[in-house]
Design an enzyme around this catalytic site. Structure first.
Site, PDB file in Angstrom:
ATOM      1  N   GLU A   1      -2.896  -2.956  -2.714  1.00  9.00           N
ATOM      2  CA  GLU A   1      -4.051  -2.432  -1.977  1.00  9.00           C
ATOM      3  C   GLU A   1      -4.461  -1.052  -2.470  1.00  9.00           C
ATOM      4  O   GLU A   1      -3.647  -0.126  -2.544  1.00  9.00           O
ATOM      5  CB  GLU A   1      -3.705  -2.363  -0.487  1.00  9.00           C
ATOM      6  CG  GLU A   1      -4.813  -1.808   0.381  1.00  9.00           C
ATOM      7  CD  GLU A   1      -4.439  -1.775   1.855  1.00  9.00           C
ATOM      8  OE1 GLU A   1      -5.254  -1.266   2.650  1.00  9.00           O
ATOM      9  OE2 GLU A   1      -3.331  -2.237   2.209  1.00  9.00           O
TER      10      GLU A   1
ATOM     11  N   ASP B   1     -10.367   3.420  10.410  1.00 10.26           N
ATOM     12  CA  ASP B   1      -9.819   2.184  10.971  1.00 10.26           C
ATOM     13  C   ASP B   1     -10.229   1.961  12.425  1.00 10.26           C
ATOM     14  O   ASP B   1      -9.392   1.781  13.301  1.00 10.26           O
ATOM     15  CB  ASP B   1      -8.299   2.155  10.828  1.00 10.26           C
ATOM     16  CG  ASP B   1      -7.863   1.912   9.396  1.00 10.26           C
ATOM     17  OD1 ASP B   1      -8.398   0.997   8.774  1.00 10.26           O
ATOM     18  OD2 ASP B   1      -6.994   2.644   8.897  1.00 10.26           O
TER      19      ASP B   1
ATOM     20  N   ASP C   1      -9.645  -3.242   1.382  1.00 15.60           N
ATOM     21  CA  ASP C   1      -9.752  -2.772   2.758  1.00 15.60           C
ATOM     22  C   ASP C   1     -11.163  -2.235   2.983  1.00 15.60           C
ATOM     23  O   ASP C   1     -11.649  -1.413   2.202  1.00 15.60           O
ATOM     24  CB  ASP C   1      -8.714  -1.682   3.021  1.00 15.60           C
ATOM     25  CG  ASP C   1      -8.663  -1.250   4.483  1.00 15.60           C
ATOM     26  OD1 ASP C   1      -9.688  -0.760   4.991  1.00 15.60           O
ATOM     27  OD2 ASP C   1      -7.594  -1.387   5.096  1.00 15.60           O
TER      28      ASP C   1
ATOM     29  N   TRP D   1       0.862  -1.182   0.000  1.00 15.94           N
ATOM     30  CA  TRP D   1       0.000   0.000   0.000  1.00 15.94           C
ATOM     31  C   TRP D   1       0.891   1.223   0.000  1.00 15.94           C
ATOM     32  O   TRP D   1       1.855   1.304   0.780  1.00 15.94           O
ATOM     33  CB  TRP D   1      -0.915   0.051   1.221  1.00 15.94           C
ATOM     34  CG  TRP D   1      -1.638   1.369   1.316  1.00 15.94           C
ATOM     35  CD1 TRP D   1      -2.727   1.755   0.589  1.00 15.94           C
ATOM     36  CD2 TRP D   1      -1.277   2.491   2.134  1.00 15.94           C
ATOM     37  NE1 TRP D   1      -3.076   3.051   0.915  1.00 15.94           N
ATOM     38  CE2 TRP D   1      -2.202   3.529   1.854  1.00 15.94           C
ATOM     39  CE3 TRP D   1      -0.271   2.719   3.070  1.00 15.94           C
ATOM     40  CZ2 TRP D   1      -2.160   4.767   2.490  1.00 15.94           C
ATOM     41  CZ3 TRP D   1      -0.205   3.960   3.698  1.00 15.94           C
ATOM     42  CH2 TRP D   1      -1.145   4.960   3.412  1.00 15.94           C
TER      43      TRP D   1
ATOM     44  N   ASP E   1      -7.060  -4.628  10.057  1.00 16.45           N
ATOM     45  CA  ASP E   1      -6.338  -3.368   9.913  1.00 16.45           C
ATOM     46  C   ASP E   1      -7.093  -2.268  10.632  1.00 16.45           C
ATOM     47  O   ASP E   1      -8.003  -1.657  10.082  1.00 16.45           O
ATOM     48  CB  ASP E   1      -6.147  -3.015   8.434  1.00 16.45           C
ATOM     49  CG  ASP E   1      -5.292  -1.767   8.236  1.00 16.45           C
ATOM     50  OD1 ASP E   1      -4.791  -1.239   9.249  1.00 16.45           O
ATOM     51  OD2 ASP E   1      -5.134  -1.327   7.099  1.00 16.45           O
TER      52      ASP E   1
ATOM     53  N   HIS F   1     -11.575   1.591   2.768  1.00 16.37           N
ATOM     54  CA  HIS F   1     -10.902   2.324   1.704  1.00 16.37           C
ATOM     55  C   HIS F   1     -11.810   2.735   0.548  1.00 16.37           C
ATOM     56  O   HIS F   1     -11.318   3.053  -0.536  1.00 16.37           O
ATOM     57  CB  HIS F   1      -9.727   1.504   1.157  1.00 16.37           C
ATOM     58  CG  HIS F   1      -8.513   1.592   2.012  1.00 16.37           C
ATOM     59  ND1 HIS F   1      -7.258   1.238   1.574  1.00 16.37           N
ATOM     60  CD2 HIS F   1      -8.347   1.992   3.288  1.00 16.37           C
ATOM     61  CE1 HIS F   1      -6.378   1.423   2.544  1.00 16.37           C
ATOM     62  NE2 HIS F   1      -7.023   1.871   3.603  1.00 16.37           N
TER      63      HIS F   1
ATOM     64  N   HIS G   1      -8.528  -6.621   4.226  1.00 14.13           N
ATOM     65  CA  HIS G   1      -8.215  -5.897   5.445  1.00 14.13           C
ATOM     66  C   HIS G   1      -9.547  -5.550   6.090  1.00 14.13           C
ATOM     67  O   HIS G   1     -10.229  -4.614   5.677  1.00 14.13           O
ATOM     68  CB  HIS G   1      -7.412  -4.638   5.147  1.00 14.13           C
ATOM     69  CG  HIS G   1      -5.938  -4.890   5.071  1.00 14.13           C
ATOM     70  ND1 HIS G   1      -5.004  -3.887   4.946  1.00 14.13           N
ATOM     71  CD2 HIS G   1      -5.245  -6.045   5.129  1.00 14.13           C
ATOM     72  CE1 HIS G   1      -3.787  -4.415   4.915  1.00 14.13           C
ATOM     73  NE2 HIS G   1      -3.911  -5.719   5.018  1.00 14.13           N
TER      74      HIS G   1
ATOM     75  N   LYS H   1      -7.072   2.504  -2.485  1.00 15.70           N
ATOM     76  CA  LYS H   1      -7.656   3.421  -1.518  1.00 15.70           C
ATOM     77  C   LYS H   1      -8.405   4.521  -2.255  1.00 15.70           C
ATOM     78  O   LYS H   1      -8.008   4.919  -3.354  1.00 15.70           O
ATOM     79  CB  LYS H   1      -6.574   4.027  -0.626  1.00 15.70           C
ATOM     80  CG  LYS H   1      -7.117   4.744   0.610  1.00 15.70           C
ATOM     81  CD  LYS H   1      -6.008   5.027   1.610  1.00 15.70           C
ATOM     82  CE  LYS H   1      -6.580   5.575   2.903  1.00 15.70           C
ATOM     83  NZ  LYS H   1      -5.535   5.779   3.927  1.00 15.70           N
TER      84      LYS H   1
ATOM     85  N   ASP I   1     -11.882   6.581   6.190  1.00 10.97           N
ATOM     86  CA  ASP I   1     -11.003   5.462   6.519  1.00 10.97           C
ATOM     87  C   ASP I   1     -10.363   5.669   7.882  1.00 10.97           C
ATOM     88  O   ASP I   1      -9.182   5.951   8.013  1.00 10.97           O
ATOM     89  CB  ASP I   1      -9.922   5.331   5.434  1.00 10.97           C
ATOM     90  CG  ASP I   1      -8.941   4.213   5.745  1.00 10.97           C
ATOM     91  OD1 ASP I   1      -9.356   3.231   6.362  1.00 10.97           O
ATOM     92  OD2 ASP I   1      -7.761   4.351   5.397  1.00 10.97           O
TER      93      ASP I   1
END
Length: 427
Positions: free
Chosen positions: A228, A298, A261, A187, A328, A264, A288, A230, A296
Site C-alpha cells: 500500500e 480517514d 487507498d 503498509w 479504512d 492516500h 481501501h 501513501k 488522509d
C-alpha cells in the site's frame, strides 16, 4: 399497506423502470450478493489494539474524538462487530491488524504466531466471516523515529522483517482455515518530516526488506500479499518511502496485489482513475475505501461522487473478480458501530448503483461515437429508483431497511457500550 408491502411495491415498480433501460435487477442483486466487503476492525477501538499499551497510537496515525464506548477487549470488539454485521446486507469479511491478537503475556511483534489469533479464527468459522490481515508497523518503540523496514539500522530492519514474515504465516493459516485467500496488506509509515538528503537509499532498503519478507513462496489460495502506497503522513510530510510509484513498480515486478487507498493521494487525485491503468499490469487490486478530507483523515465513507466512480470503474471494467474491496476509516467522534454501518452500507449502495447501469448500452453508444446519448443516459441514471432496489435488498437479506438500523445501534449503546468507560480514548 405494511412497510414490507411498501418496499415490495416500490421494488416492483423500480424493476420495471430499470428493465425499460435494459437492466435486469435480479441479475444485479445476485452479483451484489456475491461481493464481500472487508470490514476493518480498527474502527471499533480507535486503533489501540490489544497489546496492553492503549493510548500509544502514533508513528503517523491519529484518531480524533472521544465518543464513549470503544471496545477494550477482543470479546467486546467481536460483540460490536456482530451488531454491525447484522445491520449490513450480505455476507462480509473482517480485516484484522496484527495488534489485535489475544496476548496472554508480553509477545513482541517479531514473535507473534497463529496462537494469538486462534480465537479470531474460531470466531470467524463459527460466524462464517472470512478474515483478512495486516502487519502493524506503527505504535511501537522500534518505530518511534518514523522508520521500520527502511530503517538505516540493520537490526531494527530485521525486527520488522521478522514481523512481516510472522504475519504472512498467520495470514496463510487464516486462509487455510477458511478455505480462501486471506489478503495480507503491508503498509509502512516510513518517511521524513523534512526534505531528505537521499530519497534513493531508504527506497533501496525498503525494497530489500520486502524481498526478504516475501522470499518464501506461500500458496496464493491461502494468502495474497498486498502493498500500500501513501503520499504523506503525520511526521512524513515531505517524503514517504513507499510512494505510489515505488509500490506500483514493486507490485508489477514482484507480481503482488497493489493496494490503493482513497485518502492516500493528493486531494485532487482520485483512485477511480487509477483502477483500469493499474490492472493492466498487476494481477489484482486491494482498495481501501475511505474518505479523505483535505488530507488522509480517514473519514467515514459517505455516498460521494468518488465512491460512486470507484464502483463504476470496477463494474464497467469487469474487474469484480480482480478487486478486493475493503474499508479504512477510524472516527471516534461518533458511535463506532454506526460508523461501520454507515460506511459499509454506502459502499454496497454505490456498488449496487454501478451494477444497475445499462453498461453495455453505454459502451455501444461510445463505440458508435454517439457521445450525446452516452452522456444523456449516464445523467438519467442519477434519478433512477436505486433506493427502492436497495431497500428490497436489505429486507431480503435480513438487514434493516432505511434508517431502521439506527434504532438498533441506539439500543445496543444503551444496553452495552454506554457502560464502558476508558479514559485512554484519544481526544
Amino acid at each position: 399497506m405494511s412497510n414490507s408491502s411498501q418496499v415490495r411495491a416500490a421494488f416492483e415498480l423500480a424493476t420495471e423502470q430499470y428493465a425499460s433501460q435494459g437492466v435486469d435487477v435480479t441479475t444485479a442483486l445476485e452479483r451484489l450478493s456475491r461481493v464481500a466487503i472487508s470490514v476493518h476492525c480498527w474502527q471499533g477501538d480507535d486503533v489501540a489494539g490489544f497489546e496492553g499499551q492503549a493510548g500509544t497510537l502514533g508513528d503517523g496515525l491519529a484518531v480524533t474524538g472521544n465518543y464513549p464506548g470503544r471496545a477494550r477487549t477482543a470479546s467486546e470488539l467481536r460483540s460490536d462487530l456482530e451488531i454491525a454485521y447484522s445491520l449490513i446486507p450480505g455476507k462480509h469479511r473482517l480485516n484484522l491488524h496484527a495488534i489485535y491478537g489475544e496476548f496472554a503475556g508480553p509477545v513482541d511483534r517479531d514473535e507473534i504466531g497463529v496462537e494469538q489469533f486462534q480465537g479470531w479464527i474460531d470466531w470467524s468459522r463459527d460466524r462464517n466471516i472470512d478474515l483478512d490481515f495486516n502487519p502493524s508497523y506503527f505504535s511501537h518503540s522500534k518505530a518511534s523515529d518514523g522508520f521500520t523496514l527502511a530503517h538505516a539500522d540493520a537490526g531494527i530492519r530485521q525486527f520488522w522483517i521478522d514481523h512481516g514474515i510472522a504475519c504472512r504465516k498467520i495470514a496463510a493459516a487464516m486462509g487455510a482455515a477458511q478455505g480462501n485467500a486471506c489478503v495480507n496488506n503491508f503498509w509502512v509509515p516510513d518517511g521524513y518530516k523534512d526534505t531528505p538528503a537521499s530519497r534513493k537509499a531508504p527506497r533501496e532498503r525498503l525494497a530489500n526488506s520486502l524481498d526478504a519478507i516475501f522470499a518464501e513462496q506461500l500458496p496464493r489460495h491461502q494468502t495474497l500479499d498486498a502493498v500500500e502506497c501513501k503520499l504523506f503522513g503525520i511526521g512524513s510530510e515531505s517524503y514517504v518511502v513507499g510512494s505510489h510509484e515505488f509500490y506500483l513498480g514493486y507490485a508489477i515486478s514482484r507480481n503482488k496485489v497493489l493496494c490503493l487507498d482513497a485518502g492516500h493521494f493528493h486531494p485532487t487525485e482520485v483512485i477511480s482513475d487509477k483502477i483500469s491503468s493499474a490492472l493492466m499490469y498487476v494481477p489484482e487490486l486491494l482498495l481501501h475505501v475511505s474518505r479523505g478530507v483535505r488530507w488522509d483523515s480517514d473519514h467515514v465513507v459517505t455516498y460521494s461522487d468518488e465512491l460512486q466512480s470507484i464502483m463504476q470503474e470496477i463494474v464497467r471494467g469487469e474487474f469484480l473478480d480482480r478487486v478486493h474491496i475493503g474499508l479504512d476509516f477510524f472516527d471516534a467522534s461518533i458511535n463506532r458501530v454506526a460508523a461501520w454501518a454507515i460506511g459499509t452500507r454506502n459502499a454496497l449502495k454505490a456498488l449496487l448503483a454501478a451494477l444497475l447501469e445499462p453498461t453495455e448500452t453505454l459502451r455501444r453508444f461510445e463505440r458508435e461515437g454517439d457521445l450525446t446519448a452516452r452522456l444523456a443516459l449516464m445523467e438519467e441514471q442519477k434519478t433512477m429508483p436505486l433506493g427502492a432496489v436497495w431497500n428490497h435488498y436489505c429486507e431480503s437479506s435480513g438487514a434493516p431497511v432505511g434508517a431502521e438500523w439506527l434504532e438498533k445501534v441506539r439500543q445496543y449503546e444503551n444496553d452495552v457500550t454506554a457502560s464502558r468507560c476508558d479514559a485512554s480514548v484519544m481526544a
